[in-house]
Scaffold this motif. Structure first.
Motif, PDB file in Angstrom:
ATOM      1  N   ASN A   8       0.821  -1.185   0.115  1.00  0.00           N
ATOM      2  CA  ASN A   8       0.020   0.093  -0.140  1.00  0.00           C
ATOM      3  C   ASN A   8       1.024   1.306  -0.048  1.00  0.00           C
ATOM      4  N   VAL A   9       0.984   1.860  -1.263  1.00  0.00           N
ATOM      5  CA  VAL A   9       2.196   3.122  -1.281  1.00  0.00           C
ATOM      6  C   VAL A   9       1.432   4.280  -0.491  1.00  0.00           C
ATOM      7  N   LEU A  10       0.403   4.309  -0.124  1.00  0.00           N
ATOM      8  CA  LEU A  10      -0.222   5.317   1.000  1.00  0.00           C
ATOM      9  C   LEU A  10       0.029   5.130   2.302  1.00  0.00           C
ATOM     10  N   ASP A  11       0.862   4.029   2.730  1.00  0.00           N
ATOM     11  CA  ASP A  11       1.000   3.574   4.237  1.00  0.00           C
ATOM     12  C   ASP A  11       2.519   3.270   4.144  1.00  0.00           C
ATOM     13  N   ALA A  12       3.134   4.278   5.001  1.00  0.00           N
ATOM     14  CA  ALA A  12       4.569   4.430   5.118  1.00  0.00           C
ATOM     15  C   ALA A  12       5.013   2.963   5.522  1.00  0.00           C
ATOM     16  N   SER A  13       4.513   2.594   6.684  1.00  0.00           N
ATOM     17  CA  SER A  13       5.085   1.146   7.074  1.00  0.00           C
ATOM     18  C   SER A  13       4.963   0.153   6.222  1.00  0.00           C
ATOM     19  N   SER A  14       3.951  -0.094   5.318  1.00  0.00           N
ATOM     20  CA  SER A  14       3.651  -0.991   4.263  1.00  0.00           C
ATOM     21  C   SER A  14       4.906  -1.087   3.236  1.00  0.00           C
ATOM     22  N   VAL A  15       5.254   0.367   2.750  1.00  0.00           N
ATOM     23  CA  VAL A  15       6.402   0.566   1.917  1.00  0.00           C
ATOM     24  C   VAL A  15       7.715   0.220   2.529  1.00  0.00           C
ATOM     25  N   ILE A  28      10.376   9.188  -2.673  1.00  0.00           N
ATOM     26  CA  ILE A  28      10.881  10.497  -2.629  1.00  0.00           C
ATOM     27  C   ILE A  28      11.278  11.075  -3.920  1.00  0.00           C
ATOM     28  N   PHE A  29      11.493  10.205  -5.136  1.00  0.00           N
ATOM     29  CA  PHE A  29      11.899  10.771  -6.100  1.00  0.00           C
ATOM     30  C   PHE A  29      10.601  11.008  -6.994  1.00  0.00           C
ATOM     31  N   ALA A  30       9.697  10.211  -6.707  1.00  0.00           N
ATOM     32  CA  ALA A  30       8.137  10.662  -7.183  1.00  0.00           C
ATOM     33  C   ALA A  30       7.578  11.873  -6.787  1.00  0.00           C
ATOM     34  N   GLU A  31       7.916  12.202  -5.386  1.00  0.00           N
ATOM     35  CA  GLU A  31       7.242  13.371  -4.787  1.00  0.00           C
ATOM     36  C   GLU A  31       7.916  14.572  -5.318  1.00  0.00           C
ATOM     37  N   THR A  32       9.194  14.541  -5.457  1.00  0.00           N
ATOM     38  CA  THR A  32       9.948  15.609  -6.183  1.00  0.00           C
ATOM     39  C   THR A  32       9.821  15.837  -7.513  1.00  0.00           C
ATOM     40  N   ALA A  33       9.722  14.756  -8.242  1.00  0.00           N
ATOM     41  CA  ALA A  33       9.690  14.747  -9.963  1.00  0.00           C
ATOM     42  C   ALA A  33       8.336  14.896 -10.476  1.00  0.00           C
ATOM     43  N   GLY A  37       2.922  12.904  -7.558  1.00  0.00           N
ATOM     44  CA  GLY A  37       3.447  12.295  -6.469  1.00  0.00           C
ATOM     45  C   GLY A  37       3.100  13.150  -5.090  1.00  0.00           C
ATOM     46  N   PHE A  38       2.222  14.063  -5.110  1.00  0.00           N
ATOM     47  CA  PHE A  38       2.017  14.719  -3.990  1.00  0.00           C
ATOM     48  C   PHE A  38       1.232  14.109  -2.978  1.00  0.00           C
ATOM     49  N   PHE A  39       0.520  13.044  -3.281  1.00  0.00           N
ATOM     50  CA  PHE A  39      -0.204  12.527  -2.240  1.00  0.00           C
ATOM     51  C   PHE A  39       0.603  10.949  -1.656  1.00  0.00           C
ATOM     52  N   LEU A  40       1.752  11.117  -2.095  1.00  0.00           N
ATOM     53  CA  LEU A  40       2.630   9.906  -1.406  1.00  0.00           C
ATOM     54  C   LEU A  40       2.900  10.318   0.015  1.00  0.00           C
ATOM     55  N   PRO A  41       3.117   9.517   0.849  1.00  0.00           N
ATOM     56  CA  PRO A  41       3.415   9.776   2.212  1.00  0.00           C
ATOM     57  C   PRO A  41       5.179   9.850   2.447  1.00  0.00           C
ATOM     58  N   ASP A  43       6.890  12.403   3.793  1.00  0.00           N
ATOM     59  CA  ASP A  43       7.382  12.980   5.010  1.00  0.00           C
ATOM     60  C   ASP A  43       7.442  11.998   6.168  1.00  0.00           C
ATOM     61  N   SER A  44       6.266  11.252   6.243  1.00  0.00           N
ATOM     62  CA  SER A  44       5.971  10.191   7.293  1.00  0.00           C
ATOM     63  C   SER A  44       6.953   8.957   7.155  1.00  0.00           C
ATOM     64  N   LEU A  45       7.238   8.642   5.898  1.00  0.00           N
ATOM     65  CA  LEU A  45       8.204   7.665   5.347  1.00  0.00           C
ATOM     66  C   LEU A  45       9.356   7.953   5.762  1.00  0.00           C
ATOM     67  N   LEU A  46       9.948   9.008   5.561  1.00  0.00           N
ATOM     68  CA  LEU A  46      11.238   9.582   5.969  1.00  0.00           C
ATOM     69  C   LEU A  46      11.316   9.376   7.490  1.00  0.00           C
ATOM     70  N   PHE A  47      10.352   9.775   8.169  1.00  0.00           N
ATOM     71  CA  PHE A  47      10.311   9.678   9.977  1.00  0.00           C
ATOM     72  C   PHE A  47      10.496   8.063  10.141  1.00  0.00           C
ATOM     73  N   LEU A  48       9.480   7.269   9.497  1.00  0.00           N
ATOM     74  CA  LEU A  48       9.536   5.963   9.669  1.00  0.00           C
ATOM     75  C   LEU A  48      10.880   5.500   9.612  1.00  0.00           C
ATOM     76  N   ALA A  49      11.423   5.600   8.379  1.00  0.00           N
ATOM     77  CA  ALA A  49      12.742   5.170   8.026  1.00  0.00           C
ATOM     78  C   ALA A  49      13.946   5.548   9.102  1.00  0.00           C
ATOM     79  N   GLY A  50      14.054   6.828   9.509  1.00  0.00           N
ATOM     80  CA  GLY A  50      14.635   6.993  10.728  1.00  0.00           C
ATOM     81  C   GLY A  50      14.430   6.153  11.954  1.00  0.00           C
ATOM     82  N   ALA A  51      13.204   5.864  12.173  1.00  0.00           N
ATOM     83  CA  ALA A  51      12.871   4.891  13.380  1.00  0.00           C
ATOM     84  C   ALA A  51      13.681   3.484  12.960  1.00  0.00           C
ATOM     85  N   LEU A  52      13.314   3.326  11.783  1.00  0.00           N
ATOM     86  CA  LEU A  52      13.624   1.829  11.305  1.00  0.00           C
ATOM     87  C   LEU A  52      15.261   1.695  11.390  1.00  0.00           C
TER      88      LEU A  52
END
Length: 134
Positions: A8-15, A28-33, A37-41, A43-52
């Motif tokens: 589920n690309v809208l769920d950061a933990s799933s990704v 991150i590429f899709a959001e900036t390019a 990509g504006f609806f993709l998570p 920011d929350s995915l970056l936060f989760l990546a730091g936690a992981l």
């Protein structure tokens, strides 16, 4: 779901748990390019990546390595920004050919030019980020 691949690309933990660093970089590429990509998570995915990255080695579940996440995300963001710029440069002029389409209005461009002229590029970017639309 047994034996399947659920993402589920809208769920950061799933990704993060499904595709790890490559999925993080792709989002991150899709959001900036890409405009879509504006609806993709991102920011929350970056936060989760730091936690992981900080997750205890004894903990179960997905883990990421900070030494690969930092350069990977930086490369994805820079490549996305450059791709977005090139797409805008290549196809952006077509927007000016249709001055009042669903996504583009000439008056918005004129307002943007006025703000840039009045405040300069640096201040205009900061103002656009935190100021309310008038």
């Amino acid at each position: 779901m047994t034996g399947g691949f659920a993402l589920n690309v809208l769920d950061a933990s799933s990704v993060a748990s499904s595709v790890g660093l490559l999925g993080l970089m792709a989002i991150i590429f899709a959001e900036t390019a890409l405009f879509v990509g504006f609806f993709l998570p991102g920011d929350s995915l970056l936060f989760l990546a730091g936690a992981l990255c900080a997750a205890d080695a004894a903990a179960s579940g997905p883990r990421l390595n900070l030494a690969t996440v930092l350069p990977g995300v930086a490369v994805a963001a820079i490549a996305g920004a450059q791709t977005g710029y090139l797409l805008g440069r290549r196809f952006g002029t077509r927007l000016f050919d249709r001055p009042n389409s669903r996504l583009f209005h000439r008056e918005h461009v004129e307002r943007a030019h006025e703000v840039l002229r009045r405040y300069g590029f640096g201040r205009a970017v900061v103002l656009a980020r935190w100021c309310e639309r008038s």
